[in-house]
Design an enzyme around this catalytic site. Structure first.
Site, mmCIF file in Angstrom:
data_model
loop_
_atom_site.group_PDB
_atom_site.id
_atom_site.type_symbol
_atom_site.label_atom_id
_atom_site.label_comp_id
_atom_site.label_asym_id
_atom_site.label_seq_id
_atom_site.Cartn_x
_atom_site.Cartn_y
_atom_site.Cartn_z
ATOM 1 N N LYS A 90 3.347 -15.425 2.346
ATOM 2 C CA LYS A 90 3.244 -16.188 1.096
ATOM 3 C C LYS A 90 4.674 -16.538 0.686
ATOM 4 C CE LYS A 90 0.739 -17.768 -2.346
ATOM 5 N NZ LYS A 90 -0.066 -18.984 -2.204
ATOM 6 N N ASP A 123 -5.271 -6.705 6.021
ATOM 7 C CA ASP A 123 -6.470 -5.972 5.615
ATOM 8 C C ASP A 123 -7.582 -6.966 5.270
ATOM 9 O OD1 ASP A 123 -8.217 -4.072 4.709
ATOM 10 O OD2 ASP A 123 -7.068 -3.507 2.929
ATOM 11 N N ASP A 134 -10.884 -8.458 7.921
ATOM 12 C CA ASP A 134 -12.290 -8.311 7.530
ATOM 13 C C ASP A 134 -12.990 -9.670 7.516
ATOM 14 O OD1 ASP A 134 -12.306 -5.604 7.345
ATOM 15 O OD2 ASP A 134 -12.937 -5.522 5.246
ATOM 16 N N TYR A 161 0.826 -1.208 0.000
ATOM 17 C CA TYR A 161 0.000 0.000 0.000
ATOM 18 C C TYR A 161 0.866 1.267 0.000
ATOM 19 C CZ TYR A 161 -4.010 -2.988 1.131
ATOM 20 O OH TYR A 161 -4.988 -3.960 1.106
ATOM 21 N N ASP A 188 -3.217 -18.044 1.807
ATOM 22 C CA ASP A 188 -4.389 -18.692 1.201
ATOM 23 C C ASP A 188 -4.942 -19.775 2.126
ATOM 24 O OD1 ASP A 188 -1.911 -19.787 0.679
ATOM 25 O OD2 ASP A 188 -2.422 -20.589 -1.283
#
Ligand code: NAD
Length: 357
Positions: free
Chosen positions: A192, A249, A253, A143, A225
């Site tokens: 990852k 992020d 959620d 970001y 994942d």
């Protein structure tokens, strides 16, 4: 007697109503646990734009920096929707997080027993209880990395860059390990690393910090994942999850939806000092502002996090959490209304929580 200075950024929409309930709750715990709280208000978001022309006045930054902690309601609303990007209320939110150097975002995902039915997960998956803390890196990664447009094989293309430095990873890892020591002592680092070089450095660094400084904490690793899948398959396995900005992020959620209601979700943002910024996850809910129907519990639970993580008053924090658990068996605000239980307004919900502390 210890006195804590707390800045209130009530903000817009339902912000002032919900923050007022959290203030009552903080005063009640202060009386009960033998400390005192003093409050100062400052402007942020739309209300700051109306009064000063900017969403984050310098005075607000100065007050927050000088305080022991900051409690925020919510900002934004249709009145300011057409302002240019840097003049919008949300720019104030990003601005204050940056100005206070808040690099760690803490999002608990908890299922309160009386709200079990609101969770989209089956009873047997939730088990006895669910209490996860997601620690998301907040100021680095993709970001904030280099981005741009270019041409590839004569075609327009775009790129964003995920980059983390060792000190950035070290400091977020320490936040997660410290938290785990105050909880059930387990950290899952999510990355990852099978694909991304930045994730391989993340994993190496978390491993070293663990070995050198936190050998008493249990550490495991998970690919993002798989973590997304495990959160809905077997959430009980998690205690503290630490991860990068973008993965955090998305996962926070996802995890928050497991608890079933946006009006219940608290959060904290921490920097290198003790001070922090505490706020509900939801927005300013302009559709119900001024109707005394907002659910103040996310803000009240954010105040409990402040007591625990910034002010060093864990017993007072626990008293608030217990009172919230109890109140859900007696009364509900409209967003979590249930048959057989009284539906109350925002103010009465705050009063009830206070009476149960
Ligand atoms: P929202 O979270 O404000 O509202 C979504 C829905 O949830 C609405 O129906 C609302 O009534 C309901 N809701 C939210 N909080 C509630 C509560 N405590 N009690 C009962 N019901 C509640 O999201 P939105 O509608 O997308 O955004 C409204 C404004 O809030 C926008 O201006 C947005 O930019 C801003 N916003 C601010 C923050 C923040 O300050 N941190 C976060 C998200 C959105």
């Amino acid at each position: 007697m210890k006195e804590y200075k707390i800045v209130l950024l009530k903000g817009d929409g339902i912000g002032p109503e919900i923050v007022d309930q959290a203030v009552k709750t903080l005063r009640k715990t202060a009386d009960k646990f033998g400390f005192s709280v003093c409050f100062d208000e400052a402007l942020l978001g739309g209300s700051a734009i109306d009064a000063t022309g900017v969403p984050l006045p310098q005075e607000t930054v100065d007050k927050c920096k000088a305080a022991d902690s900051t409690l925020l309601g919510a900002v934004g609303g249709p009145k300011w929707d057409n302002m240019p990007g840097d003049k919008r209320p949300e720019a104030g939110l990003l601005g204050i997080r940056g100005a206070l150097g808040l690099f760690a975002n803490l999002r608990p995902a908890v299922i309160f027993e009386p709200l079990r039915a609101a969770s989209p997960l089956k009873d047997e998956i939730i088990g006895d209880a669910m209490d996860i803390m997601i620690v998301r890196e907040l100021t680095g990664g993709i970001y904030f990395g280099e981005r741009g447009r270019k041409e590839v094989n004569g075609q327009p293309a775009a790129f964003d860059t995920e980059m983390y430095s060792v000190p950035e990873i070290e400091r977020i890892a320490r936040v997660a390990f410290d938290l785990a020591r105050k909880r059930s002592g387990r950290v899952c680092s999510v990355d990852k690393a099978n694909v991304l070089e930045s994730s391989r450095l993340w994993r190496e660094t978390v491993t070293r910090v663990h070995k050198e400084e936190y050998p008493d904490v249990e550490l495991n690793y998970m690919y993002v994942d798989n973590c997304a899948m495990q959160l809905v398959r077997n959430p009980k396995q998690f205690d503290v999850i630490v991860t990068s900005n973008i993965f955090g992020d998305i996962l926070s959620d996802e995890a928050s939806m497991i608890s079933g209601s946006i009006g219940m979700l608290a959060s904290a943002s921490l920097g290198s000092g003790k001070s922090g910024l505490y706020e509900p996850v939801h927005g300013s809910a302009p559709d119900i502002a001024g109707t005394d129907s907002a659910n103040p519990l996310a803000t009240i639970l954010s105040a409990a996090m402040m007591l625990k993580y910034s002010l060093g008053e864990p017993e007072a924090a626990k008293a608030i959490e217990d009172a919230v658990s109890k109140v859900l068996e007696i009364a509900r605000t409209a967003d979590i209304a249930a048959e057989g239980l009284r539906t109350v307004g925002c103010k009465e919900m705050g009063d009830l929580v206070c009476s149960l502390i």
